[in-house]
Design an enzyme around this catalytic site. Structure first.
Site, PDB file in Angstrom:
ATOM      1  CG  HIS A 184      -1.908  -1.128   1.192  1.00 31.43           C
ATOM      2  ND1 HIS A 184      -3.073  -1.071   0.467  1.00 31.43           N
ATOM      3  CD2 HIS A 184      -1.887  -2.344   1.773  1.00 31.43           C
ATOM      4  CE1 HIS A 184      -3.736  -2.211   0.603  1.00 31.43           C
ATOM      5  NE2 HIS A 184      -3.037  -3.007   1.402  1.00 31.43           N
ATOM      6  NE  ARG A 193      -1.777   3.294   3.832  1.00 27.96           N
ATOM      7  CZ  ARG A 193      -2.574   2.245   4.027  1.00 27.96           C
ATOM      8  NH1 ARG A 193      -3.560   1.981   3.192  1.00 27.96           N
ATOM      9  NH2 ARG A 193      -2.390   1.452   5.068  1.00 27.96           N
ATOM     10  CG  ASP A 240      -6.240  -5.408  -0.279  1.00 32.67           C
ATOM     11  OD1 ASP A 240      -6.669  -6.405   0.313  1.00 32.67           O
ATOM     12  OD2 ASP A 240      -5.261  -4.750   0.104  1.00 32.67           O
ATOM     13  CG  HIS A 252      -3.974 -10.340   3.133  1.00 34.98           C
ATOM     14  ND1 HIS A 252      -5.273 -10.782   3.176  1.00 34.98           N
ATOM     15  CD2 HIS A 252      -4.022  -9.046   2.718  1.00 34.98           C
ATOM     16  CE1 HIS A 252      -6.070  -9.802   2.802  1.00 34.98           C
ATOM     17  NE2 HIS A 252      -5.340  -8.740   2.512  1.00 34.98           N
ATOM     18  CG  ASN A 255      -8.913  -6.996   8.047  1.00 31.29           C
ATOM     19  OD1 ASN A 255      -9.051  -8.203   8.227  1.00 31.29           O
ATOM     20  ND2 ASN A 255      -9.810  -6.256   7.423  1.00 31.29           N
ATOM     21  CG  ASP A 311      -1.625  -6.343   3.791  1.00 32.51           C
ATOM     22  OD1 ASP A 311      -1.840  -5.314   3.115  1.00 32.51           O
ATOM     23  OD2 ASP A 311      -2.461  -6.810   4.597  1.00 32.51           O
TER      24      ASP A 311
END
Lengths: 322, 440
Positions: free
Chosen positions: B68, B70, B158, B238, B284, B311
């Site tokens: 990620h 962002r 995702d 994941h 998560n 992740d």
């Protein structure tokens, strides 16, 4: 009270009963016993915490716990500030840590913290220089409630070891249940929890309790019944099919008490939903010690405040309570 | 252009099943392995920068299928520049950027914007993952053709899984012609509710809402059925549960096209990490039980799990330093991934270091069909120098990523990334540390 008991207390915070030893719990209860008398005096004040500043930081509405803590602090001559969520800058988007840092800048000695989220007192304790006392965090712990429950049981029954205690109600969402399970089991009581399967958290047995879904069974053998408040919101999230079903299966009324022990104690942390978890016969009857719990709450909270921020190490309690 | 010779390292390149002492010659941005005895090959080059790698491992640059970044949207958490630089610090030279941006990567223009920023940053190579549905809202499919033409290598919503079975069916069907995976964050949102951590004894004691394992397995089971129905390619992101690994194992036996990845933190940690309300371990899917962790390791060992993916989910300190139920999910994982996996998988003897390197290089590269993760002759010179003797202590303050949110703060990890080269260009070498600071 002997000085030996005093030296058992070394903690800066009271975050829960999970980490406390039986000796530490007994220290609080014994300190509370000697402080209870202060509230019976015509002038209900001792100088034990004179010059100390205590912040009641209540992020969640509370009347009885906040009042009880405030009276406890005042009877020990501490200065108190009440900060409620509606008036705090939290509603303006400030983080909890920023709120706490700002209050610390005003030089305070203790935070009494109530929050709807579990773990907030732990979070504050990690960042604050002042002491933190948990006044109820989410469904995690409510240590002073459990301590006042222990105190009340002890007052009526002299000792806790060997007693059979049944806790009936919404165990999943109850901080009172968790703190009481830790406290009661550490002091040697046998604890049974009784709830619909939807209101019991997984693996609760590992906390050292028996589980039943039968209220009659929970009542029959018990020395103490602790009822928990059933919140109407639970019905909206389908955790209970209905208040009526709950009352029929788990509500405590005269009929269900017929098979109870004659010297049963009935307790409730309040506020009571009459006609749901217990009816007036049970709430106001000879077995009820609900108002004793409220009275004892002040003594227990005085003891906690005194031990956490008041007692210089090795100071005998008698010296402070003049 | 000058050349670089990485001399006398232990070259481990699972894509060629190579493990031995070689020199690595980098010329015009591509690699060539040279036997240390073959002096002539390197002596022909005039300007040669020689780096002695004696005692070090020389391995292909790592490939991450799940990062990620962002940007656009939450540049306070991470930017494409800082995230790709963090990737380099962790040995990753190729990373897949997930589409959970604001706005979501749901059309070609945003994908091109991300790639443009990645080119400017000139750190790790970025391979975007496009959104499956517009705005990742789970209502209308995106234009797959447009996303793949713009450079996407897979599709995923995702974080907001496709719960609508018909839409998931359509996505699996539509993606078939592109031979690209539908990457599912397997989560039954209704069952997830307001969950905070794995539902088990720890959540019971803490008094926080639990996330049962079935939240994941219900969706994996459904998606496997849909993959079987459609012939589409399902990639389970994941994976975190023992039962989930078992479902994938059975599906593979039946010849259903399903692949999956596991994160370093799910291999290393359990829900016990959340005791004391440690929000740094809030992620998560949640960290689960030691039984689940062992099953994930088993899945890695028997090949059910295809590769490791980080992740990497950076967050600001003030967001993470919050009550457990309100703190965001996610771990900043790029910079600890390799060493943490080494500690969880290689040190206890579950797999060899060669296999771990494969799971972080050629396995993900081949899975997603990108040219990376190999030191084959004339491939792009993306490689990493590892010091197998150097342990180090995790200190989030020194992370290159803007996200300092790690559950392994203070942990001593074995093996250290001491040099990274991208396109033949030295990104950092431990002695020089030229690119380590964000503003360098």
């Amino acid at each position: 009270m002997s000085a030996a008991i005093e030296t058992l207390w070394t903690r800066k915070h009271l975050l829960g009963l999970e980490d406390l030893s039986a000796d530490e719990i007994n220290t609080i209860l014994k300190t509370a016993a000697s402080l209870k008398e202060v509230s019976l005096r015509p002038i209900k004040k001792v100088p034990a915490l004179r010059g100390k500043t205590i912040v009641n930081l209540f992020f969640e509405p509370s009347t009885r716990t906040r009042t009880s803590f405030e009276l406890a602090a005042k009877r020990l001559s501490a200065d108190t500030i009440n900060i409620a969520s509606s008036s705090s800058s939290l509603t303006k988007g400030e983080t909890i840590i920023d709120t706490v840092n700002n209050l610390e800048a005003l030089k305070v000695d203790a935070f009494v913290v109530r929050h709807a989220s579990a773990g907030v007192p732990n979070l504050i304790a990690q960042h604050a220089r002042a002491s933190v006392i948990n006044a109820g965090d989410g469904a995690h712990e409510h240590p002073t409630q459990a301590l006042l429950d222990l105190f009340t049981i002890q007052e009526h029954r002299k000792k806790i070891a060997g007693l059979k205690v049944s806790i009936i109600g919404d165990i999943s969402h109850s901080r009172v249940a968790r703190s009481n399970i830790w406290g009661l089991t550490k002091l040697g009581a046998e604890v049974t929890v009784c709830a619909p399967p939807t209101l019991l958290p997984v693996e609760i047995e590992r906390m050292g309790v028996q589980v039943t879904h039968d209220a009659n069974e929970a009542v029959e053998n018990a020395d103490v019944l602790m009822l928990l408040r059933i919140q109407h919101e639970r019905q909206e999230t389908q955790l209970i099919p209905g208040i009526r079903e709950y009352r029929l299966r788990y509500g405590i009324d005269a009929q269900r008490l017929e098979k109870a022990k004659p010297d049963l104690l009935i307790m409730h942390p309040g506020p009571v939903n009459r006609g749901v978890e217990l009816d007036s016969f049970a709430a106001d009857g000879k077995s009820s010690v609900i108002l004793d719990q409220v009275t004892n709450g002040v003594a227990v909270r005085m003891a906690v405040l005194y031990l956490v921020i008041g007692a210089p190490e090795g100071t005998p309690l008698e010296g402070a309570v003049v | 252009m000058s050349a670089i010779l990485i001399r006398n390292g232990r070259v481990i390149d699972p894509s060629q099943k190579i493990d031995g002492t070689f020199d690595l010659l980098i010329h015009d941005g591509v690699v060539e392995l040279v036997k240390p005895s073959d002096k002539k090959r390197s002596e022909k080059i005039n300007e040669l920068h020689v780096i002695d790698a004696t005692g070090k491992w020389v391995v292909p640059g790592f490939v991450d299928l799940h990062t990620h970044l962002r940007e656009p949207g939450r540049e306070d958490k991470e930017t494409i520049a800082s995230g790709t630089r963090a990737a380099i610090a962790g040995g990753f030279t190729s990373i897949c950027a997930m589409p959970n941006t604001e706005p979501a990567m749901d059309h070609g223009g945003i994908v091109e914007q991300v790639l443009q920023q990645a080119r400017r940053a000139n750190n790790a190579q970025v391979y975007p993952i496009g959104a499956i549905t517009l705005g990742r809202k789970g209502k209308e499919l995106t234009n797959f053709q447009e996303l793949f033409e713009a450079g996407c290598v897979g599709l995923s919503d995702d974080g907001d899984p496709l719960t609508n079975s018909l839409l998931m069916r359509r996505a699996l069907e539509a993606s078939r012609v592109f031979n690209r995976p539908i990457i599912q964050h397997a989560e039954d949102k209704a069952l997830f509710g307001k969950g905070v951590m794995h539902e088990g004894y720890v959540s019971t004691v803490l008094g926080v809402e639990g996330i049962p394992s079935e939240t994941e397995t219900i969706i994996i089971a459904r998606d496997i059925d849909l993959a079987a129905l459609t012939g589409g390619w399902l990639h389970v992101a994941h994976i975190s549960t023992a039962k989930g690994v078992d479902l994938v194992r059975q599906a593979k036996k039946l010849g259903i096209r399903v692949t999956c990845e596991v994160t370093p933190h799910h291999l290393a940690l359990t829900h016990e990490e959340l005791k004391g309300f440690n929000s740094m371990a809030k992620v998560n899917p949640p960290l689960r039980t030691s039984k689940d962790r062992d099953a994930l390791v088993q899945g890695v060992m028997d090949g059910t799990i295809d590769c490791i993916a980080t992740d990497h989910a950076p967050h600001t300190d003030w967001e993470k330093c919050a009550p457990l139920d309100t703190a965001p999910f996610g771990i900043s994982g790029l910079e600890t991934a390799f060493a943490l996996c080494y500690q969880s998988l290689v040190e206890p003897g579950h797999i060899s270091e060669n296999r771990l390197i494969e799971l972080m290089t050629s396995a993900p590269a081949e899975l997603i069909r990108i040219e990376a993760g190999t030191l084959k002759k004339d491939s792009i010179a993306d490689f990493v120098l590892v010091d197998p003797e150097q342990s180090w202590k995790v200190n989030a303050k020194t992370f290159v990523s803007r996200g300092k949110n790690t559950p392994v703060e203070g942990r001593v990890l074995p093996v250290k990334i001491v040099g990274v080269f991208k396109n033949g260009e030295m990104k950092f070498l431990e002695e020089e540390k030229t690119q380590r600071s964000e503003h360098a």
